[in-house]
Design an enzyme around this catalytic site. Structure first.
Site, PDB file in Angstrom:
ATOM      1  N   SER A 143      23.604 -33.164  -3.688  1.00 43.79           N
ATOM      2  CA  SER A 143      22.721 -34.073  -4.408  1.00 43.79           C
ATOM      3  C   SER A 143      23.496 -34.879  -5.451  1.00 43.79           C
ATOM      4  O   SER A 143      24.428 -35.612  -5.108  1.00 43.79           O
ATOM      5  CB  SER A 143      21.568 -33.280  -5.046  1.00 43.79           C
ATOM      6  OG  SER A 143      20.583 -34.153  -5.545  1.00 43.79           O
ATOM      7  N   ASP A 156      23.162 -34.335   1.208  1.00 47.67           N
ATOM      8  CA  ASP A 156      22.042 -35.165   0.772  1.00 47.67           C
ATOM      9  C   ASP A 156      22.299 -35.742  -0.617  1.00 47.67           C
ATOM     10  O   ASP A 156      21.634 -35.400  -1.593  1.00 47.67           O
ATOM     11  CB  ASP A 156      20.716 -34.393   0.779  1.00 47.67           C
ATOM     12  CG  ASP A 156      19.528 -35.336   0.999  1.00 47.67           C
ATOM     13  OD1 ASP A 156      19.671 -36.278   1.793  1.00 47.67           O
ATOM     14  OD2 ASP A 156      18.480 -35.137   0.375  1.00 47.67           O
ATOM     15  N   HIS A 214      15.179 -31.988   1.069  1.00 51.21           N
ATOM     16  CA  HIS A 214      16.395 -32.254   0.303  1.00 51.21           C
ATOM     17  C   HIS A 214      17.423 -31.139   0.481  1.00 51.21           C
ATOM     18  O   HIS A 214      18.619 -31.395   0.629  1.00 51.21           O
ATOM     19  CB  HIS A 214      16.023 -32.405  -1.173  1.00 51.21           C
ATOM     20  CG  HIS A 214      17.122 -32.932  -2.044  1.00 51.21           C
ATOM     21  ND1 HIS A 214      17.939 -33.987  -1.677  1.00 51.21           N
ATOM     22  CD2 HIS A 214      17.534 -32.550  -3.279  1.00 51.21           C
ATOM     23  CE1 HIS A 214      18.800 -34.233  -2.667  1.00 51.21           C
ATOM     24  NE2 HIS A 214      18.579 -33.378  -3.634  1.00 51.21           N
TER      25      HIS A 214
END
Length: 461
Positions: free
Chosen positions: A173, A197, A268
């Site tokens: 992330s 992601d 996610h």
């Protein structure tokens, strides 16, 4: 419930998590180091000063992390507590992302162990929980400073003999952009960055200097699983794997009533879980280059000619298995996955040819193997006779037990009988290595499904 309601649900999840996390947990004992937790009470009293620490895991201490810093390799420190860091081995650097409630990421050691089982390496975990918690906009303001601090450590290790190309950053992330800025500070000479992601909010329109991009390392690969919300929707690497189109993942809840976690962050976090599964090496996860997910599903992208026939794979293979040089940049790759580990699945091209129709129709196609079923629906129109679609199934072509066709749809507004001239199933990207499975001249009436068993001989039903 619309996805735009997720911010409210995220706040609810935050409160829920705080009740579960409870009292702050610092370290487990004197010997084994652990990541920090950050509490809301501390944050309210004074915003955390940026603190970055490092945990070291190797095959010699897989279950007991060791604190690591610039002094760890000094002669004095080595005499007091020898470091497990091995200068002759490659180094994997794990960088976590935003922490909603300040809790330490529970998956870090699982990822570290998966890396160590796959390769004999040093694993450095970057703990910046204190700077990564609670107010996302303020966290984004600090991510470059985290990268600067990491670069100081990398520079020290480089002076002691470590080569920049031996470092492989794995950023999750927001951690992906931290890794990207470390790469920027070293003029893109870091060996590799893998982005799981990479974060989208406040980065989707950012300049390449402010976000991850292919120039940040000798090779950058990314896995996208929530590109319509928490993740970024644009390519950021040499190769970008968009799983199931990069948005909604199979097995993740589409309503918060089913599962708050599943609805808010399941998509996610799927990139992380798929990556760990790929590290275990139980089955290959191959991406197919294509301009869009729609074209991929319509069977318009079936090979890897842009890579001279070798399809990129998720995992630790050098350059994701790409052998062409120079490596292409910002290549979108698509693949379908299952809903649970090991997530990998085979890709099949289904081609259906029908006689001209008087009315529109809908055909449901089902592939069956023991207790596994794959279902895909095709809408048939009066102006088209040949249909192509991509579907996935966990087993190889010659292991499929049966295929079933069902004429579905409204009784008075759909074709009552469909004459299927042929239905063929081919596995790709290995087209041509096996004969397609084909059946000809089928009549499928509404309410009377047609099925055919595959009799253990590859090449025909």
């Amino acid at each position: 419930m619309p996805r735009e309601h997720k911010p409210v649900l995220l706040c609810v999840l935050t409160v829920f998590t705080s009740l579960v996390v409870g009292v702050e947990e610092r370290q487990r004992g004197d010997e084994c180091a652990d990541l920090n937790n950050a509490t809301w009470q501390e944050y309210r009293q004074q915003r955390f000063k940026l603190q970055v620490q490092y945990l070291l895991l190797t095959r010699r201490n897989m279950d007991c992390a060791q604190m690591f810093n610039q002094e760890s390799l000094s002669e004095t420190q080595q005499q007091q507590q020898p470091s497990y860091f091995n200068m002759s081995l490659p180094t994997k650097v794990i960088v976590h992302g935003y922490r909603v409630m300040g809790s330490k990421p529970s998956w870090v050691k699982q990822l570290a162990r998966a890396l160590l089982r796959a390769q004999d390496v040093n694993v450095l975990v970057v703990d910046w929980v204190y700077g990564a918690s609670f107010a996302y906009n303020l966290v984004v303001e600090d991510y470059k400073e985290v990268a600067v601090q990491i670069s100081i450590l990398i520079n020290q290790l480089q002076q002691r003999g470590c080569k920049l190309e031996s470092f492989h950053f794995i950023g999750i992330s927001l951690g992906a952009h931290v890794a990207g800025f470390v790469g920027t500070l070293f003029d893109g000479k870091i060996g590799r960055i893998t982005a799981l992601d990479p974060a989208g909010p406040m980065f989707k329109g950012a300049d390449t200097f402010d976000r991850l991009d292919p120039s940040d390392a000798l090779f950058v690969d990314a896995i996208h699983t929530d590109s319509d919300y928490f993740g970024i929707s644009i390519p950021v690497g040499h190769v970008d794997f968009f799983l199931n189109g990069g948005k909604d993942q199979t097995g993740c809840a589409r309503s918060w009533f089913a599962s708050m976690y599943g609805y808010v962050i399941c998509d996610h976090m799927r990139a992380l879980h798929v990556y760990m599964s790929a590290l275990n090496g139980s089955c290959p996860m191959v991406g197919i280059p294509c301009s869009s997910y729609e074209n991929f599903l319509k069977g318009r992208c079936l090979d890897c000619d842009v890579f001279k026939g070798t399809c990129p794979t998720i995992g630790l293979s050098p350059n994701s298995g790409i052998v062409v040089s120079p490596v292409p940049r910002e290549q979108k790759l698509f693949l379908l996955t299952t809903s649970s580990p090991p997530f990998c699945s085979r890709h099949f091209l289904l081609q259906l040819e029908v006689s001209p129709l008087d009315k529109s129709a809908e055909v449901e196609v089902t592939l069956t193997t023991e207790n596994l079923r794959t279902v895909r629906r095709l809408r048939l129109q009066t102006d088209t006779t040949v249909y192509r679609t991509v579907l996935s199934h966990p087993v190889a072509l010659c292991e499929i037990d049966s295929i079933k066709l069902k004429n579905t749809g409204a009784r008075f507004y759909r074709q009552s009988e469909i004459h299927v001239k042929s239905v063929c199933l081919s596995e790709f990207p290995s087209l041509g290595r096996e004969e397609p499975l084909c059946v000809n001249n089928i009549r499928v009436r509404r309410g009377a499904p047609w099925s055919h068993d595959f009799v253990q001989v590859c090449g025909s039903f």
